[in-house]
Design a protein around this motif. Sequence first.
Motif, PDB file in Angstrom:
ATOM      1  N   SER A  17      22.272  30.087   4.753  1.00  0.00           N
ATOM      2  CA  SER A  17      21.620  29.454   3.414  1.00  0.00           C
ATOM      3  C   SER A  17      20.412  28.367   3.592  1.00  0.00           C
ATOM      4  CB  SER A  17      22.530  28.992   2.436  1.00  0.00           C
ATOM      5  OG  SER A  17      23.044  27.943   2.738  1.00  0.00           O
ATOM      6  N   GLY A  18      20.870  27.558   4.811  1.00  0.00           N
ATOM      7  CA  GLY A  18      20.011  26.493   5.115  1.00  0.00           C
ATOM      8  C   GLY A  18      20.874  25.078   4.681  1.00  0.00           C
ATOM      9  N   ASN A  19      21.755  25.333   3.658  1.00  0.00           N
ATOM     10  CA  ASN A  19      22.436  24.236   3.335  1.00  0.00           C
ATOM     11  C   ASN A  19      23.753  23.934   4.275  1.00  0.00           C
ATOM     12  OD1 ASN A  19      21.335  24.269   0.769  1.00  0.00           O
ATOM     13  ND2 ASN A  19      22.729  25.792   0.086  1.00  0.00           N
ATOM     14  N   SER A  20      24.008  22.642   4.262  1.00  0.00           N
ATOM     15  CA  SER A  20      25.272  22.156   5.030  1.00  0.00           C
ATOM     16  C   SER A  20      26.342  23.196   5.105  1.00  0.00           C
ATOM     17  CB  SER A  20      25.648  20.713   4.948  1.00  0.00           C
ATOM     18  OG  SER A  20      26.039  20.614   3.375  1.00  0.00           O
ATOM     19  N   THR A  80      24.991  34.629  15.059  1.00  0.00           N
ATOM     20  CA  THR A  80      23.811  35.353  14.834  1.00  0.00           C
ATOM     21  C   THR A  80      23.769  36.803  14.355  1.00  0.00           C
ATOM     22  OG1 THR A  80      23.585  35.644  17.224  1.00  0.00           O
ATOM     23  CG2 THR A  80      22.434  33.887  16.556  1.00  0.00           C
ATOM     24  N   ASP A  81      24.777  37.348  14.970  1.00  0.00           N
ATOM     25  CA  ASP A  81      24.884  39.004  14.323  1.00  0.00           C
ATOM     26  C   ASP A  81      24.934  38.895  12.938  1.00  0.00           C
ATOM     27  OD1 ASP A  81      24.363  39.720  16.944  1.00  0.00           O
ATOM     28  OD2 ASP A  81      26.553  40.028  17.334  1.00  0.00           O
ATOM     29  N   ALA A  82      26.153  38.001  12.405  1.00  0.00           N
ATOM     30  CA  ALA A  82      26.539  38.035  11.153  1.00  0.00           C
ATOM     31  C   ALA A  82      25.180  37.444  10.102  1.00  0.00           C
ATOM     32  CB  ALA A  82      27.693  36.752  10.840  1.00  0.00           C
ATOM     33  N   HIS A  83      24.493  36.701  10.655  1.00  0.00           N
ATOM     34  CA  HIS A  83      23.160  35.961   9.785  1.00  0.00           C
ATOM     35  C   HIS A  83      22.346  37.154   9.744  1.00  0.00           C
ATOM     36  CE1 HIS A  83      24.422  31.479  10.249  1.00  0.00           C
ATOM     37  NE2 HIS A  83      25.144  32.118   9.502  1.00  0.00           N
ATOM     38  N   LYS A  84      22.108  37.894  10.963  1.00  0.00           N
ATOM     39  CA  LYS A  84      20.991  39.298  10.897  1.00  0.00           C
ATOM     40  C   LYS A  84      21.643  40.117   9.791  1.00  0.00           C
ATOM     41  CE  LYS A  84      19.292  38.574  15.536  1.00  0.00           C
ATOM     42  NZ  LYS A  84      19.265  39.127  17.017  1.00  0.00           N
ATOM     43  N   ALA A  85      22.742  40.377   9.716  1.00  0.00           N
ATOM     44  CA  ALA A  85      23.386  41.185   8.539  1.00  0.00           C
ATOM     45  C   ALA A  85      23.685  40.810   7.127  1.00  0.00           C
ATOM     46  CB  ALA A  85      24.883  41.632   9.160  1.00  0.00           C
ATOM     47  N   GLY A  86      23.091  39.559   6.980  1.00  0.00           N
ATOM     48  CA  GLY A  86      23.085  38.753   5.647  1.00  0.00           C
ATOM     49  C   GLY A  86      24.319  38.300   5.287  1.00  0.00           C
ATOM     50  N   LEU A  87      25.428  38.109   6.295  1.00  0.00           N
ATOM     51  CA  LEU A  87      26.644  37.822   5.884  1.00  0.00           C
ATOM     52  C   LEU A  87      26.678  36.208   6.554  1.00  0.00           C
ATOM     53  CD1 LEU A  87      28.531  40.858   7.416  1.00  0.00           C
ATOM     54  CD2 LEU A  87      28.452  40.253   5.200  1.00  0.00           C
ATOM     55  N   GLU A  88      27.428  35.512   5.618  1.00  0.00           N
ATOM     56  CA  GLU A  88      27.940  34.126   6.016  1.00  0.00           C
ATOM     57  C   GLU A  88      29.114  34.364   6.922  1.00  0.00           C
ATOM     58  OE1 GLU A  88      26.766  31.010   2.471  1.00  0.00           O
ATOM     59  OE2 GLU A  88      28.498  32.163   2.268  1.00  0.00           O
ATOM     60  N   ILE A  89      29.103  33.432   7.751  1.00  0.00           N
ATOM     61  CA  ILE A  89      30.193  33.300   8.664  1.00  0.00           C
ATOM     62  C   ILE A  89      30.846  31.932   8.617  1.00  0.00           C
ATOM     63  CG2 ILE A  89      28.717  32.762  10.711  1.00  0.00           C
ATOM     64  CD1 ILE A  89      30.682  34.223  12.399  1.00  0.00           C
ATOM     65  N   TYR A  90      32.531  31.817   8.355  1.00  0.00           N
ATOM     66  CA  TYR A  90      33.193  30.784   8.547  1.00  0.00           C
ATOM     67  C   TYR A  90      34.136  30.795   9.661  1.00  0.00           C
ATOM     68  CZ  TYR A  90      31.404  30.505   3.586  1.00  0.00           C
ATOM     69  OH  TYR A  90      30.511  30.574   2.632  1.00  0.00           O
ATOM     70  N   ALA A  91      34.235  29.791  10.214  1.00  0.00           N
ATOM     71  CA  ALA A  91      35.347  29.598  11.061  1.00  0.00           C
ATOM     72  C   ALA A  91      36.758  28.927  10.802  1.00  0.00           C
ATOM     73  CB  ALA A  91      34.627  28.911  12.277  1.00  0.00           C
ATOM     74  N   LEU A 141      21.689  25.873  18.386  1.00  0.00           N
ATOM     75  CA  LEU A 141      21.162  27.124  18.519  1.00  0.00           C
ATOM     76  C   LEU A 141      21.643  27.900  17.129  1.00  0.00           C
ATOM     77  CD1 LEU A 141      22.328  27.772  22.042  1.00  0.00           C
ATOM     78  CD2 LEU A 141      20.062  27.424  21.251  1.00  0.00           C
ATOM     79  N   PHE A 142      22.873  27.439  16.668  1.00  0.00           N
ATOM     80  CA  PHE A 142      23.450  28.191  15.778  1.00  0.00           C
ATOM     81  C   PHE A 142      24.272  27.222  14.746  1.00  0.00           C
ATOM     82  CE2 PHE A 142      26.236  29.404  19.012  1.00  0.00           C
ATOM     83  CZ  PHE A 142      27.365  29.015  18.452  1.00  0.00           C
ATOM     84  N   SER A 143      24.713  27.726  13.551  1.00  0.00           N
ATOM     85  CA  SER A 143      25.690  26.809  12.857  1.00  0.00           C
ATOM     86  C   SER A 143      26.459  27.849  11.977  1.00  0.00           C
ATOM     87  CB  SER A 143      25.081  25.925  11.800  1.00  0.00           C
ATOM     88  OG  SER A 143      26.030  25.104  11.103  1.00  0.00           O
ATOM     89  N   VAL A 144      27.834  27.719  11.953  1.00  0.00           N
ATOM     90  CA  VAL A 144      28.617  28.388  11.244  1.00  0.00           C
ATOM     91  C   VAL A 144      28.296  28.017   9.495  1.00  0.00           C
ATOM     92  CG1 VAL A 144      30.438  28.995  12.811  1.00  0.00           C
ATOM     93  CG2 VAL A 144      30.568  26.914  11.468  1.00  0.00           C
ATOM     94  N   ASP A 145      28.696  28.934   8.635  1.00  0.00           N
ATOM     95  CA  ASP A 145      28.476  28.266   7.259  1.00  0.00           C
ATOM     96  C   ASP A 145      29.683  27.664   6.490  1.00  0.00           C
ATOM     97  OD1 ASP A 145      25.943  30.036   6.712  1.00  0.00           O
ATOM     98  OD2 ASP A 145      27.470  31.359   7.816  1.00  0.00           O
TER      99      ASP A 145
END
Length: 755
Positions: A37-40, A283-294, A323-327
């Motif tokens: 989303s671009g949010n924190s 990046t795979d999850a974001h490309k699929a339009g999915l948020e990803i939480y760790a 490079l990337f950030s989890v949501d």
Amino acid sequence: MGKRIHGGDVSSVLLAFLWLQLGLTTAQTSSAWRTLSGNSPAIIAKGGLSGLFPDSSSYAYQSVSVFSANDTTSWCDVRLTKDSVGVCLPDIKLDNCTDIQYIFGTGKKTYVVNGVNTSGWFSVDYNLSDLAPVTLTQAIYSRTDRFDSSRLVILSVDDVVTQVQPSSLWLNIQHDAFYSQHNLNMSKYVLSLTKRVTVNYLSSPELAFLRRIAPSFTNTKTKLIFRFLDKGIKEPSTNYTYRVLLKNLKLIGTFASGILVPKSYIWPVAPDNYLLPYSSIVTDAHKAGLEIYAADFANDNLLSYNYSYDPLAEYLFFIDNGLFSVDGVVTDFPITPSEAIGCFSRLNKSRVDGKPLIISHNGASGDYPDCTDLAYNEAVEDGADVIDCPVQVTQDGILMCMSSVDLIEVTTVTKSPYSSRLSVIPKLKRTAGIFTFNLTWNEIQKLKPIISQPFYQLYRLERNPRNKNSGNFTTLSDFLALANKKSVSGILISIENAVFMAEQLRIDVVDSVISALNDAGYHKTASEVMIQSTDSSVLVKFKQLTKHKLVYKIDEVVGDAIASSIKDIEAFADAVALRKESIYAVNNLFTTEETGLVPKLHAAGLDVYAYVLRNEFVSQPWDFLSDATVEINAYVAGAGVDGIITDFPGTASRYKRNSCQKLGSKKPNYMLPIPAGQLLGLMAPYLQPPALAPMPVLNATDVIEPPFPQVTPEGAEAPPPAAPPKAAPSSGQRRIASLFLALPPVTLSVVHLLL
């Protein structure tokens, strides 16, 4: 190292020091994050602050607003009771997280859970009212159990919403088939609940459950999250492993808006506990339009050695790696990701002047063996303001940097040809040792260093095992040359056992250090030279001969100092190094009070340095939430110390650069110092630590030492007393070497003369 690549209301006690006010904010804006989303990134407190209090207890949930960012989400693992009420419990077996076995002693049952026979006490056998006498307990035995008898009752989901009023709610649903076997309908419960309660996130590791309820959440504020478990586990409704399902994110996207994965899915860890290259899953999850939480973040886990036992550093690997950030992150300690996101992301790497002064302790000794070239270079790279050298002397008179006079403690000497050179010198050590002055410099260079392991024997916590014997020993002259070339504001030379060496070995370490400093040009540079000792006579002599900054180290824990002792210190020192327990009194790993020593010493014009701060969570009282940054903040922003002496200068340096420093009175709640003794009032009286005996008081007799002895070579007549010399000798190392030529090797036979 690898890091390069029914209980009382908790609010009434804890909120007393929150100082809530309008305008509390974080330093970071929501722009430029590499989330979908671009949010924190979101912060999800698993069962509240479950790293300290029993998971899903009122204490744990209410503490979220005290210790975490304002928008932190509270997580609830939903279990159904016999009367179809959803309660928050971290385990399907109540005996793993409550005292139910002592209330209903004959209630143990065996049921099939996801195909496995499982024995214990289960919520499906009790109405909610039956569970009223049951209280929550700490489910992880390595954590404190002192809050277990605080009458922390089981909370329903509705209780959490009405009593805690979380800013956001995450419900995790598991074992749908198990509840169906007991004529309980989890789907019906969830749909009924969401008609009266706002649920922001709804997760499950069961694909069939999420697909079944997904149509009911179309165009709602509730995000459905598919939760991945360990890759080898089979998902119960499809019988596919989660490893297989991970390859079909497109399928997941048909019923969910995001996924929740163990953090090891993103940053895998090798068998020896070092990080492997990151995976492409974010990046795979974001490309699929999915948020990803760790998931699986906990400050008191055994972290990868790459993080140097610093949990805040771990979060930055997931949200601020360029490079990337989890949501979002799911954590037992929400204060730490709050710090990471709000104050420590995207920091400027430049050095920052001012307080606190960051002083290394044997270099970056948390990452490399003490006082080696690697430890010193790492300390400089990590942002230490001052690097330190504890001076020792070799048999042939070479001044060197080594954290112990006993080579057994810091080198491989017991596995060397010199292992027979054992000595017993009670003035130095109660047990036998092989001392630096038992070996020549060339002989010492043939040994390997050993990394310090202060918490290995009790807790099996190792430091950087790949480099446990790496690095080269350094002479004082090498150390001074290195410091001259590096961007450090000063050096600290620590001198101990100087009187012993003067009286028994006829070595004047004070004169020799002064000569070495002059030879290296430190008498005409802007770099600050600090001399530290527990012996006041050493500092008195330095004061007579130099203008260096003098640091009096108090090596015992003291709770106060009489006025005359402070006045005596003021006469010969510019600063005092205090053990951290002399600043915050600690009893059974809980702080009890702030002693008040710091303001007393400040009133006398003395700087105060706290030592030794370490990253390992076992080194910190529970009050500091297993977070080295929280501890540093308590000493700096709370107690007001002027400097930090630490094995991990990188952690302290990053604290100094945090973006919330400039917010002043508008600092967010998670960056306010935690006052001492606040947790004691949350314990049942009989579980509070027993009262401590009064702490020792520093008296004048503890400070004043006899004058530093004058040194004469063996066989030479002692000269008459003379006025202090105007200048130091030109070459300390050459002078010591000449003295040693007149001495026999210091062996066991010689040592008996020294007893």
